[in-house]
Design a protein around this motif. Sequence first.
Motif, PDB file in Angstrom:
ATOM      1  N   GLY A 181       3.402   5.773  -2.825  1.00  0.00           N
ATOM      2  CA  GLY A 181       4.655   6.442  -3.179  1.00  0.00           C
ATOM      3  C   GLY A 181       4.885   6.473  -4.681  1.00  0.00           C
ATOM      4  O   GLY A 181       5.294   7.501  -5.236  1.00  0.00           O
ATOM      5  N   LEU A 182       4.606   5.362  -5.346  1.00  0.00           N
ATOM      6  CA  LEU A 182       4.787   5.293  -6.789  1.00  0.00           C
ATOM      7  C   LEU A 182       3.862   6.279  -7.503  1.00  0.00           C
ATOM      8  O   LEU A 182       4.285   6.999  -8.416  1.00  0.00           O
ATOM      9  CB  LEU A 182       4.536   3.864  -7.288  1.00  0.00           C
ATOM     10  N   CYS A 183       2.612   6.334  -7.081  1.00  0.00           N
ATOM     11  CA  CYS A 183       1.673   7.290  -7.682  1.00  0.00           C
ATOM     12  C   CYS A 183       2.135   8.725  -7.454  1.00  0.00           C
ATOM     13  O   CYS A 183       2.034   9.571  -8.358  1.00  0.00           O
ATOM     14  CB  CYS A 183       0.263   7.084  -7.139  1.00  0.00           C
ATOM     15  N   ALA A 184       2.656   9.013  -6.270  1.00  0.00           N
ATOM     16  CA  ALA A 184       3.146  10.364  -5.976  1.00  0.00           C
ATOM     17  C   ALA A 184       4.350  10.713  -6.845  1.00  0.00           C
ATOM     18  O   ALA A 184       4.429  11.817  -7.407  1.00  0.00           O
ATOM     19  CB  ALA A 184       3.498  10.483  -4.489  1.00  0.00           C
ATOM     20  N   VAL A 185       5.288   9.781  -6.979  1.00  0.00           N
ATOM     21  CA  VAL A 185       6.476  10.018  -7.810  1.00  0.00           C
ATOM     22  C   VAL A 185       6.078  10.217  -9.270  1.00  0.00           C
ATOM     23  O   VAL A 185       6.558  11.140  -9.937  1.00  0.00           O
ATOM     24  CB  VAL A 185       7.494   8.864  -7.649  1.00  0.00           C
ATOM     25  N   VAL A 186       5.189   9.371  -9.766  1.00  0.00           N
ATOM     26  CA  VAL A 186       4.729   9.500 -11.157  1.00  0.00           C
ATOM     27  C   VAL A 186       4.042  10.841 -11.350  1.00  0.00           C
ATOM     28  O   VAL A 186       4.267  11.527 -12.359  1.00  0.00           O
ATOM     29  CB  VAL A 186       3.811   8.322 -11.556  1.00  0.00           C
ATOM     30  N   SER A 214     -13.709   5.364 -28.202  1.00  0.00           N
ATOM     31  CA  SER A 214     -13.340   6.601 -27.518  1.00  0.00           C
ATOM     32  C   SER A 214     -11.879   6.974 -27.771  1.00  0.00           C
ATOM     33  O   SER A 214     -10.978   6.170 -27.563  1.00  0.00           O
ATOM     34  CB  SER A 214     -13.564   6.462 -26.011  1.00  0.00           C
ATOM     35  N   PRO A 215     -11.632   8.219 -28.178  1.00  0.00           N
ATOM     36  CA  PRO A 215     -10.266   8.689 -28.382  1.00  0.00           C
ATOM     37  C   PRO A 215      -9.704   9.412 -27.146  1.00  0.00           C
ATOM     38  O   PRO A 215      -8.629   9.990 -27.206  1.00  0.00           O
ATOM     39  CB  PRO A 215     -10.422   9.671 -29.548  1.00  0.00           C
ATOM     40  N   ILE A 216     -10.435   9.363 -26.054  1.00  0.00           N
ATOM     41  CA  ILE A 216     -10.046  10.111 -24.848  1.00  0.00           C
ATOM     42  C   ILE A 216      -9.213   9.228 -23.932  1.00  0.00           C
ATOM     43  O   ILE A 216      -9.629   8.130 -23.559  1.00  0.00           O
ATOM     44  CB  ILE A 216     -11.303  10.617 -24.107  1.00  0.00           C
ATOM     45  N   PRO A 217      -8.027   9.703 -23.535  1.00  0.00           N
ATOM     46  CA  PRO A 217      -7.179   8.889 -22.648  1.00  0.00           C
ATOM     47  C   PRO A 217      -7.764   8.789 -21.238  1.00  0.00           C
ATOM     48  O   PRO A 217      -8.349   9.746 -20.729  1.00  0.00           O
ATOM     49  CB  PRO A 217      -5.849   9.637 -22.610  1.00  0.00           C
ATOM     50  N   MET A 218      -7.614   7.619 -20.657  1.00  0.00           N
ATOM     51  CA  MET A 218      -8.042   7.385 -19.271  1.00  0.00           C
ATOM     52  C   MET A 218      -6.799   7.290 -18.402  1.00  0.00           C
ATOM     53  O   MET A 218      -5.836   6.620 -18.764  1.00  0.00           O
ATOM     54  CB  MET A 218      -8.810   6.069 -19.150  1.00  0.00           C
ATOM     55  N   VAL A 219      -6.825   7.963 -17.262  1.00  0.00           N
ATOM     56  CA  VAL A 219      -5.729   7.865 -16.299  1.00  0.00           C
ATOM     57  C   VAL A 219      -6.313   7.788 -14.898  1.00  0.00           C
ATOM     58  O   VAL A 219      -7.424   8.238 -14.652  1.00  0.00           O
ATOM     59  CB  VAL A 219      -4.746   9.057 -16.387  1.00  0.00           C
ATOM     60  N   GLY A 220      -5.555   7.218 -13.983  1.00  0.00           N
ATOM     61  CA  GLY A 220      -5.939   7.209 -12.585  1.00  0.00           C
ATOM     62  C   GLY A 220      -6.036   5.825 -11.993  1.00  0.00           C
ATOM     63  O   GLY A 220      -6.176   4.829 -12.708  1.00  0.00           O
ATOM     64  N   ALA A 221      -5.956   5.795 -10.692  1.00  0.00           N
ATOM     65  CA  ALA A 221      -6.020   4.552  -9.932  1.00  0.00           C
ATOM     66  C   ALA A 221      -7.426   4.265  -9.439  1.00  0.00           C
ATOM     67  O   ALA A 221      -7.626   3.340  -8.653  1.00  0.00           O
ATOM     68  CB  ALA A 221      -5.051   4.643  -8.747  1.00  0.00           C
ATOM     69  N   SER A 222      -8.407   5.027  -9.901  1.00  0.00           N
ATOM     70  CA  SER A 222      -9.766   4.919  -9.374  1.00  0.00           C
ATOM     71  C   SER A 222     -10.364   3.519  -9.514  1.00  0.00           C
ATOM     72  O   SER A 222     -11.047   3.049  -8.609  1.00  0.00           O
ATOM     73  CB  SER A 222     -10.684   5.937 -10.054  1.00  0.00           C
ATOM     74  N   THR A 262       0.841  -1.199   0.000  1.00  0.00           N
ATOM     75  CA  THR A 262       0.000   0.000   0.000  1.00  0.00           C
ATOM     76  C   THR A 262       0.873   1.245   0.000  1.00  0.00           C
ATOM     77  O   THR A 262       0.656   2.165  -0.805  1.00  0.00           O
ATOM     78  CB  THR A 262      -0.935   0.007   1.227  1.00  0.00           C
ATOM     79  N   TYR A 263       1.864   1.284   0.884  1.00  0.00           N
ATOM     80  CA  TYR A 263       2.774   2.432   0.928  1.00  0.00           C
ATOM     81  C   TYR A 263       3.544   2.575  -0.382  1.00  0.00           C
ATOM     82  O   TYR A 263       3.754   3.682  -0.877  1.00  0.00           O
ATOM     83  CB  TYR A 263       3.759   2.299   2.083  1.00  0.00           C
ATOM     84  N   PHE A 264       3.959   1.449  -0.954  1.00  0.00           N
ATOM     85  CA  PHE A 264       4.691   1.481  -2.219  1.00  0.00           C
ATOM     86  C   PHE A 264       3.832   2.065  -3.336  1.00  0.00           C
ATOM     87  O   PHE A 264       4.295   2.908  -4.115  1.00  0.00           O
ATOM     88  CB  PHE A 264       5.178   0.078  -2.599  1.00  0.00           C
ATOM     89  N   ASN A 307      -7.745   9.876  -4.579  1.00  0.00           N
ATOM     90  CA  ASN A 307      -7.406   8.458  -4.724  1.00  0.00           C
ATOM     91  C   ASN A 307      -6.470   7.977  -3.618  1.00  0.00           C
ATOM     92  O   ASN A 307      -6.677   6.908  -3.041  1.00  0.00           O
ATOM     93  CB  ASN A 307      -6.759   8.195  -6.088  1.00  0.00           C
ATOM     94  N   MET A 308      -5.449   8.741  -3.317  1.00  0.00           N
ATOM     95  CA  MET A 308      -4.470   8.292  -2.324  1.00  0.00           C
ATOM     96  C   MET A 308      -5.036   8.349  -0.901  1.00  0.00           C
ATOM     97  O   MET A 308      -4.657   7.546  -0.051  1.00  0.00           O
ATOM     98  CB  MET A 308      -3.170   9.089  -2.428  1.00  0.00           C
ATOM     99  N   LEU A 309      -5.987   9.246  -0.641  1.00  0.00           N
ATOM    100  CA  LEU A 309      -6.655   9.264   0.660  1.00  0.00           C
ATOM    101  C   LEU A 309      -7.414   7.951   0.871  1.00  0.00           C
ATOM    102  O   LEU A 309      -7.276   7.299   1.917  1.00  0.00           O
ATOM    103  CB  LEU A 309      -7.615  10.446   0.757  1.00  0.00           C
ATOM    104  N   TYR A 310      -8.179   7.549  -0.119  1.00  0.00           N
ATOM    105  CA  TYR A 310      -8.926   6.285  -0.008  1.00  0.00           C
ATOM    106  C   TYR A 310      -7.976   5.093   0.059  1.00  0.00           C
ATOM    107  O   TYR A 310      -8.226   4.132   0.785  1.00  0.00           O
ATOM    108  CB  TYR A 310      -9.911   6.135  -1.166  1.00  0.00           C
ATOM    109  N   MET A 311      -6.886   5.155  -0.674  1.00  0.00           N
ATOM    110  CA  MET A 311      -5.888   4.086  -0.622  1.00  0.00           C
ATOM    111  C   MET A 311      -5.298   3.997   0.787  1.00  0.00           C
ATOM    112  O   MET A 311      -5.164   2.910   1.342  1.00  0.00           O
ATOM    113  CB  MET A 311      -4.801   4.388  -1.669  1.00  0.00           C
TER     114      MET A 311
END
Length: 156
Positions: free
Chosen positions: A22-27, A130-138, A17-19, A88-92
């Motif tokens: 951290g990875l999401c924050a660094v990215v 869809s030509p729209i990019p999706m991003v996120g850990a949701s 979970t911490y990793f 996202n990171m709060l819920y994580m």
Amino acid sequence: MIPLKDDNPTSNRPVITYFIIGLCAVVFLMQLSSPSYRTGQLFYSYGLIPSVLMGHNQLPSNLYTIPAVATIFSSMFMHGGFMHIIGNMLYMWIFADNIEDDLGSKNFIIFYLLSGIGAAMTQVLINTQSPIPMVGASGAIGGVLGAYLINHPKAR
């Protein structure tokens, strides 16, 4: 109603979970430092684009950096803005430690990635053009929340 904590103690340190946090924050910090973040090109290069993944469209050569199938994973660690990553990171932070404790670290990372893949592919199949990019850990975090509701239905 935004949760700030839960009352479920864990018996193990949630290393994965911490990793992931951290990875999401660094990215995200890397995204912010990229000139292509402001133009949106970064999202087209590393975000999951349904029409590209399904072979209906191709990216221009200047945007193509990784194979379309790899964007299923790269998009899971990117975020569209500060509120997106904070939410996202709060819920994580609040819920994933208990699921990692329940499953064990190895099974948790597999569960997390499969949840993200499942959510992404569901969205892709809803609109393959869809030509729209999706991003996120949701999507992956949605899987964690579902597991939390099942495993800890009376938690506060």
